[in-house]
Write an enzyme that holds these catalytic residues in place. Sequence first.
Site, PDB file in Angstrom:
ATOM      1  N   ASN A   1       6.312   2.804  -1.553  1.00 40.58           N
ATOM      2  CA  ASN A   1       5.660   2.880  -2.110  1.00 40.58           C
ATOM      3  C   ASN A   1       5.414   1.543  -2.582  1.00 40.58           C
ATOM      4  OD1 ASN A   1       5.022   2.067  -4.944  1.00 40.58           O
ATOM      5  ND2 ASN A   1       7.047   2.549  -6.014  1.00 40.58           N
TER       6      ASN A   1
ATOM      7  N   ASP B   1       8.332  -6.192   1.347  1.00 46.09           N
ATOM      8  CA  ASP B   1       8.909  -5.482   0.391  1.00 46.09           C
ATOM      9  C   ASP B   1       9.826  -4.675   1.867  1.00 46.09           C
ATOM     10  OD1 ASP B   1       9.628  -3.994  -1.696  1.00 46.09           O
ATOM     11  OD2 ASP B   1       8.057  -3.080  -1.073  1.00 46.09           O
TER      12      ASP B   1
HETATM   13 ZN    ZN Z   1       6.862  -2.976  -5.376  1.00 46.01          ZN
END
Ligand code: ZN
Length: 428
Positions: free
Chosen positions: A276, A303
């Site tokens: 995501n 991330d």
């Molecule tokens: Zn995020």
Amino acid sequence: MSKTLIRGAKVLGGEPQDVLIDGGTIAEVGTGLSAEGAEVVEAGGKVLLPGLVDLHTHLREPGREDSETVLTGTRAAASGGYTAVFAMANTFPVADTAGVVEQVYRLGQEHGYCDVQPIGAVTVGLEGRKLAELGAMHESAAGVTVFSDDGKCVDDAVIMRRALEYVKAFGGVVAQHAQEPRLTEGAQMNEGVVSAELGLGGWPAVAEESIIARDVLLAEHVGSRVHICHLSTAGSVEIVRWAKSRGIDVTAEVTPHHLLLTDELVRTYNPVYKVNPPLRTERDVLALREALADGTIDIVATDHAPHPHEDKDCEWAAAAMGMVGLETALSVVQETMVDTGLLTWAGVAERMSVKPAEIGQAKGHGRPVSAGEPANLTLVDTAYRGSVDPAGFASRSRNTPYEGRELPGRVTHTWLRGKATLVDGKLT
Ligand SMILES: [Zn+2]
């Protein structure tokens, strides 16, 4: 005071130089420096960069220590060449109070592998309804300057406006995970040709782009600063480019995986590719690379999203979203940006150290490799090529999309304020 002489390293990819570390500081940079009283690291042919800084890491502690802890995550960071990471707030409990951010900050200091700068939640419990104690987190020992509900979007425009107004008072920044929730209900992958063929719920580019458009306009309206997490579409690039040309105070990041992988991989139904925002198309990948090269996208952020085996090794629909990234980020950037001629090593230093440190106000990081500066450094064997073996990861999790893939470059040494955290590829 211990001394280390890094001999013959290509500083920022330039001419070979010697770098003398004395205690926690760079004492001297030059050629033919004396090695007297110093431990020597032969660095001929290798590239020396300022220690990398990751503005977007999930360390999972407190609450999900089965996937990562501050210790294992910062060891993974040191192994990947990082000297500072910003830890996202979506822990259990959520990092929405001074107590939680101080706990995470102190754990980072105690372990000593990498500085940990906690990110505070924008809203209480990441629920999007009520602003968290932003001021208290800023004034705590952790000195929080970056706020994010990452994992979730701050979708309420009024809450977003208030957050932008609030952080303006102390020069903080709101980092938005741009995902319009209604447009992505039940979404499993990028909306496009592949999702239509596979019959999986699509995640339209407009769900990301509409939030970015709204937020740059909000930032302009209140005169505040906004950071956009993990840009993934060509359209998002266009909006950020437009906003910057208008003088709006916006910065943006891209992840290594969005620079390399596309939604074609979802055809394998291997949940390791579920992430995501989702992997997009080749056209998006090329636009993101170009934007990172020309400065429209300011930084690379990993991330890093560790998940235990049982949350990833299941059917596509049930699998958790996310990939680990700290230990492969620099290799993927070398593959996609340096070896393609889009960026120099100096450009990489700018985007993976200098600017992320600047955006997050990580003191002592992202500094020039010159005398008098803190010795936060990473040494890279850029000639190395090898296939990724997750069994060797320091991270507690193994959910890498690169298993068995050949990638260039290997971080051999990392120094945090002069202390070696990684020596010859081994953590100290
Ligand atoms: Zn995020």
